[in-house]
Design an enzyme around this catalytic site. Structure first.
Site, short mmCIF file in Angstrom:
data_model
loop_
_atom_site.label_atom_id
_atom_site.label_comp_id
_atom_site.label_asym_id
_atom_site.label_seq_id
_atom_site.Cartn_x
_atom_site.Cartn_y
_atom_site.Cartn_z
N ASP A 1 18.43 24.19 59.22
CA ASP A 1 17.95 25.36 58.51
C ASP A 1 16.43 25.24 58.34
OD1 ASP A 1 19.51 27.23 55.80
OD2 ASP A 1 17.77 27.67 57.04
C1 GLC Z 1 17.06 30.71 55.73
C2 GLC Z 1 18.56 30.64 55.60
C3 GLC Z 1 19.28 30.65 56.93
C4 GLC Z 1 18.49 31.47 57.93
C5 GLC Z 1 17.18 30.76 58.18
C6 GLC Z 1 16.28 31.57 59.13
O1 GLC Z 1 16.44 29.89 54.79
O2 GLC Z 1 19.13 29.60 54.83
O3 GLC Z 1 20.59 31.18 56.71
O4 GLC Z 1 19.22 31.59 59.15
O5 GLC Z 1 16.47 30.49 56.98
O6 GLC Z 1 15.95 32.80 58.53
#
Ligand code: GLC
Length: 756
Positions: free
Chosen positions: A285
Site C-alpha cells: 500500500d
Molecule cells: C491508499 C489505500 C489503498 C489505495 C492506495 C492507492 O492509501 O489504502 O487502498 O489503493 O492508497 O491509492
C-alpha cells in the site's frame, strides 16, 4: 506467429523484431519467463530497483516534470494517471528515452468504475448477484484499459465486522462465504479469461491481510487476529481471489499480530506463496515500505526496503523517495540477494509481457472517449443500482408509490442533489463527469405530471479532507460548520404541502472510505433533526439512505426506508424506478445492522455461550439483537419456502449432500428473492458458530411461480480451520440446515457426517 517463433523471439534480445510481433496466442509460461529473463540479464541493479516501484504521478507543484524524469530513468510503474494523453506521453518517454525501453505499468483505484460509476462495493455485494458484479467490473476494466490503465487496486476483500471502520464501504461486509464469492466475481470481471485479455486489466486484491479488523474500527490501527479468525474469516476472500487467478496482491499498512503486514514474511511468503501458490507480484500500500520505520520495524529506509523485500514484497508504492532505491547498495552489502531481486523483477516483467505492453504500449485516445460512459455502460450502472438497493422497511406497503395517486412530492435533504455524494468514495473528478442525482432522477421520471418541491433542509457536513497539495503547502482548511437548522422549516413546509416526503439522508461520501472511521453511527450534522421534523408532519415519509455502513436512525418512525448505498452514475434513475415500482428491490444486507454503536461488533455467525437462552440479553441496559439481521431485505412481493430436504441422511467425511427447497412468490409482482443457505455444526473438535452462510441464489419469480432450488454442500463448505490441530478438518457431527430470506431462517432439516 507460430509458438516456436514466439519462443525464439522471446529468447532473443528485446529488439524491434519482437516489438512488432503481435503474439496471436498468449505466450506460454516458459516463453514469458524466458522473455523476462532475457531482459533481466541486461539490467543493472539500479534498473532492477527502478522496476520495483510504482510512483504516484500527482502533479506536485514545482515538480511537474518528475514523472517524465522517472520514466526516462526506467521506473516500473505509475499510479493516478487516468488521462490517455498522459499515459501515452509517459509511455513514449519510457519506450524512447529509457535504456532498455521497458513499458510502464499503470495502476489505479478502479474500485467501482472508472468513468461510469457503479454502486460502491458494499452496495454491489448487497445485490448478492455475482454475474452482475462480474459484468460491472468488466465494464470498469474496459474503461480503464481504454485510457491506458493496466491494473486495478481492487477488489478490496477485507472482511469488516466493525462499522465504525470507514472502509466497510469498499468491501463485501462481514461474511467470508459471501466475501469470497464477491472477490472471485470481481477478479473474473477485471481480468476476463486470462491476464492480457483484450479490454481487461490485472486485479490487485487488497489489503493483505486483516485490515478490516482495525482496533476500535480506527483506520490504520493494529489488527490482532486469532488463527481461528484469520483462517476461517479474514483470509478466505483473499484465497478465493488468488484461486480466481488474481495477478497482483496489495499488502496492507497495519501491524498484523505485531508484525506490519508489508514486512510480514509469514503472511507474504509462507501463506501467499508456499501455501497458496500465488504466482503474481505483491505491491505494498502507499508508502507502506517507508512506514515500516514509523512502525519501529526498520531503523532506516534502507532497512525498510530490505525487510519488506525479504518478507515477500515485490514492488513499493511510493509518493516521493522510494526505500527500494537503496536496494543496489543493500545488494552490494549482501543484505538482499540477486536471486530475490531478480525474482521480484521477473514477476513485474511477466505481468507487462502478459499484458502485451511491449507490443502495444499505447492506447487510442479517440477510441477511449467513445468507450467511457457509453449508453450501455450507464444502463448497466442503473441496473446495478436497482439490484443493489435494500428495502429495510415498508409499512402499509407505502412503496411502490402510486403513479396516479401521488400528485406532489417533497424531496428533502442535501444529499438528494449532490453528484459527488451519489458517486460515493473512490471517484475522482477527472474521470467521472458530474453524476445524475437522486433529485435529477425523480424529476426526469415524473416531469410535469407531479409537483416536486426540493428543500435541502440542513447543510451536509464534510469531513476535513486536506488535499496533498494543501498539506504540502501548509494550507489548513476546516470545513464550514453544519449546525445551521434554519432550513428545516422550509423542508417541513415542503412536506406539509405534498402528498409524500422523500427524505435523503446518510453520510457524505468523504465520511466513508479511507481515513473515515467514526466513533458513532449517527447521521452526521443535524440530519436526524431534519428527518424527525419531517416525520412529525404526519405525512408519509420514505427515507432514502446514502451510506457505506449501517447507520443509527434513532428508531425513526418513517414508514419506509430504502438503502441505495452510494448508487453511482445512474442512481437517480434507479431511485425513481424503485420508488414507483418500475424496479423492485431485491438486495439483502451483507452485514449485521446494529441498533447502535454500543453493540459493535455484532455478527450473526457467532459462537453460542453456555447461556444460549439469553443470547439477546447480554447487556443489562438493552437487547443485543440487531436492528436488521445479516442477509435481510424486503421486496414488493412476498415469498414462501417449503419442502426443505437433504438428499441423504448421512455421508462420510469428504462426502457431499444436495439440499433442496421450494420457493414460491406468493405476492402480486414479479420480484427477486435471495435464498440463503445456512448450516449449523452441532458438535466437533472446536466450538462452531450458531450458523454460517454456505450457499445463496438470487432468483426472479413471477406471481404464483414456484421453483425448486438446489444447493451443494461438500468438503469446501463443511471444512473449517481448527485452532487446536492447526489444520483444516471436517468433523463427524450432525449438521442442521436452513434456507430462507435472511440469517434468521429456521433450521428445518439435517444430515450426519461420519458414524454408522
Ligand atoms: C491508499 C489505500 C489503498 C489505495 C492506495 C492507492 O492509501 O489504502 O487502498 O489503493 O492508497 O491509492
Amino acid at each position: 506467429m507460430t509458438k516456436a517463433a514466439a519462443i525464439a523471439c522471446a529468447i532473443g534480445a528485446m529488439q524491434s523484431a519482437c516489438a512488432s510481433a503481435k503474439p496471436a496466442v498468449p505466450l506460454s509460461d516458459e516463453a514469458v519467463r524466458a522473455r523476462a529473463d532475457a531482459l533481466i540479464a541486461q539490467m543493472t541493479p539500479e534498473e532492477k530497483a527502478a522496476q520495483l516501484v510504482t510512483y504516484f504521478a500527482f502533479a506536485i507543484p514545482g515538480q511537474e516534470k518528475l514523472p517524465d524524469t522517472r520514466a526516462a530513468a526506467g521506473a516500473g510503474s505509475f499510479l493516478f494517471v487516468t488521462d490517455p494523453k498522459e499515459t501515452n506521453h509517459l509511455q513514449h518517454v519510457a519506450m524512447e528515452q529509457s535504456r532498455l525501453k521497458i513499458p510502464l505499468l499503470f495502476g489505479f483505484d478502479v474500485i467501482h468504475g472508472l468513468s461510469t460509476i457503479f454502486p460502491v462495493p458494499i452496495g454491489q455485494a448487497a445485490s448478492w448477484d455475482m454475474a452482475m458484479i462480474e459484468k460491472d467490473q468488466s465494464i470498469a476494466a474496459a474503461e480503464a484499459r481504454a485510457v491506458g490503465i493496466h491494473w486495478a487496486f481492487a477488489p478490496m476483500v477485507d472482511i469488516a465486522r466493525d462499522p465504525r471502520w470507514g472502509r466497510m464501504v469498499e468491501g463485501a461486509g462481514e461474511d467470508p462465504y459471501l466475501g469470497s464469492a464477491v472477490a472471485a466475481a470481481q477478479v473474473r470481471g477485471f481480468q476476463g479469461p486470462r491476464i492480457g485479455a483484450p479490454g481487461h486489466i490485472i486485479a490487485g486484491p487488497k489489503h493483505f491481510a486483516g485490515y478490516g479488523a482495525a482496533l476500535g474500527g480506527r483506520d490504520y490501527d493494529e489488527s490482532n487476529i486469532s488463527d481461528n479468525e484469520l483462517w476461517n474469516v479474514y483470509l478466505p476472500p483473499f484465497k478465493a481471489a488468488v484461486d480466481a487467478g488474481a495477478g497482483n496482491i496489495m499488502s496492507a499498512y497495519m501491524g498484523l499480530n505485531g508484525i506490519p503486514a508489508s514486512g510480514n514474511h509469514w503472511l507474504l511468503t509462507d501463506v501467499l506463496r508456499k501455501t497458496w501458490g500465488f504466482k503474481g507480484w505483491v505491491v505494498t500500500d502507499a508508502e507502506a515500505v517507508n512506514s515500516l520505520k514509523t512502525h519501529g520495524y526498520a531503523d532506516s529506509a534502507r532497512q525498510a526496503g530490505v525487510r519488506s523485500l525479504n518478507a515477500g514484497v515485490d514492488m513499493e508504492m511510493a509518493f516521493a523517495s522510494a526505500a527500494f532505491g537503496n536496494l543496489p547498495t543493500a545488494l552490494a552489502a549482501g543484505d538482499v540477494t540477486k536471486n530475490r531481486i531478480d525474482q521480484a523483477v521477473r514477476r513485474v516483467l511477466e505481468a507487462k509481457i502478459r499484458m502485451g505492453l511491449f507490443e502495444n504500449p499505447y492506447v487510442d485516445e479517440a477510441k477511449a472517449a467513445k468507450i467511457l460512459r457509453s449508453p450501455e455502460n450507464l444502463t448497466a450502472a442503473r441496473i446495478a443500482a436497482e439490484r443493489s438497493a435494500v428495502l429495510l422497511r415498508n409499512e402499509g406497503g407505502l412503496l411502490p408509490l402510486d403513479r396516479v395517486g401521488v400528485k406532489s412530492i417533497a424531496v428533502i435533504g442535501g444529499l438528494a442533489d449532490s453528484p459527488i455524494d451519489s458517486n460515493g468514495p473512490w471517484v475522482f473528478a477527472p474521470n467521472s463527469p458530474s453524476t445524475q442525482t437522486i433529485l435529477d432522477g425523480i424529476r426526469s421520471k415524473l416531469g410535469a405530471s407531479v409537483t416536486i418541491r426540493y428543500a435541502p433542509g440542513v447543510k451536509i457536513p464534510k469531513r476535513f479532507n486536506p488535499t496533498i497539495a494543501d498539506t504540502m503547502n501548509g494550507i489548513v482548511k476546516r470545513p464550514e460548520p453544519a449546525d445551521d437548522t434554519s432550513g428545516i422549516a422550509e423542508a417541513v413546509s415542503a412536506a406539509q404541502q405534498s402528498d409524500v416526503a422523500v427524505v435523503v439522508v446518510g453520510e457524505p461520501q468523504n465520511m466513508s472510505g479511507e481515513m473515515a472511521s467514526r466513533s458513532t453511527l449517527d447521521l452526521p450534522g443535524r440530519q436526524q433533526e431534519l428527518l424527525d421534523a419531517v416525520v412529525a408532519t404526519g405525512k408519509p415519509v420514505i427515507v432514502l439512505l446514502l451510506n457505506g455502513r449501517p447507520l443509527d436512525l434513532k428508531d425513526t418512525k418513517a414508514k419506509a426506508i430504502l438503502d441505495l448505498w452510494y448508487p453511482g452514475s445512474r442512481g437517480g434513475d434507479a431511485a425513481a424506478n424503485l420508488l414507483f415500482g418500475d424496479a423492485v428491490p431485491g438486495g439483502k444486507l451483507p452485514f449485521t445492522w446494529p441498533r447502535d454503536v454500543g453493540q459493535v461488533p455484532l455478527i450473526y455467525a457467532h459462537l453460542t455461550s453456555h447461556d444460549p437462552a439469553n443470547a439477546e440479553k447480554r447487556y443489562s441496559n438493552e437487547s443485543n439483537a440487531p436492528r436488521y439481521p445479516f442477509g435481510y431485505g424486503l421486496s414488493y412481493s412476498t415469498f414462501e419456502y417449503a419442502n426443505l430436504k437433504v438428499d441423504r441422511p448421512r455421508i462420510a467425511p469428504g462426502g457431499s449432500v444436495t439440499v433442496s427447497v421450494d420457493l414460491k412468490n406468493v405476492g402480486a409482482r414479479t420480484a427477486d428473492e435471495v435464498a440463503e443457505l445456512y448450516i449449523h455444526q452441532r458438535t466437533g473438535t472446536a466450538a462452531r458458530p450458531v450458523r454460517e452462510l454456505k450457499g445463496f441464489q438470487r432468483v426472479t419469480l413471477k406471481p404464483g411461480e414456484t421453483r425448486t432450488l438446489q444447493f451443494h454442500l461438500g468438503p469446501d463448505e463443511l471444512r473449517y480451520w481448527n485452532a487446536a490441530s492447526h489444520d483444516w478438518v471436517i468433523d463427524a457431527s450432525i449438521f442442521d440446515v436452513a434456507v430462507g430470506g435472511d440469517s434468521t431462517a429456521r433450521f428445518g432439516a439435517s444430515f450426519t457426517v461420519g458414524g454408522q
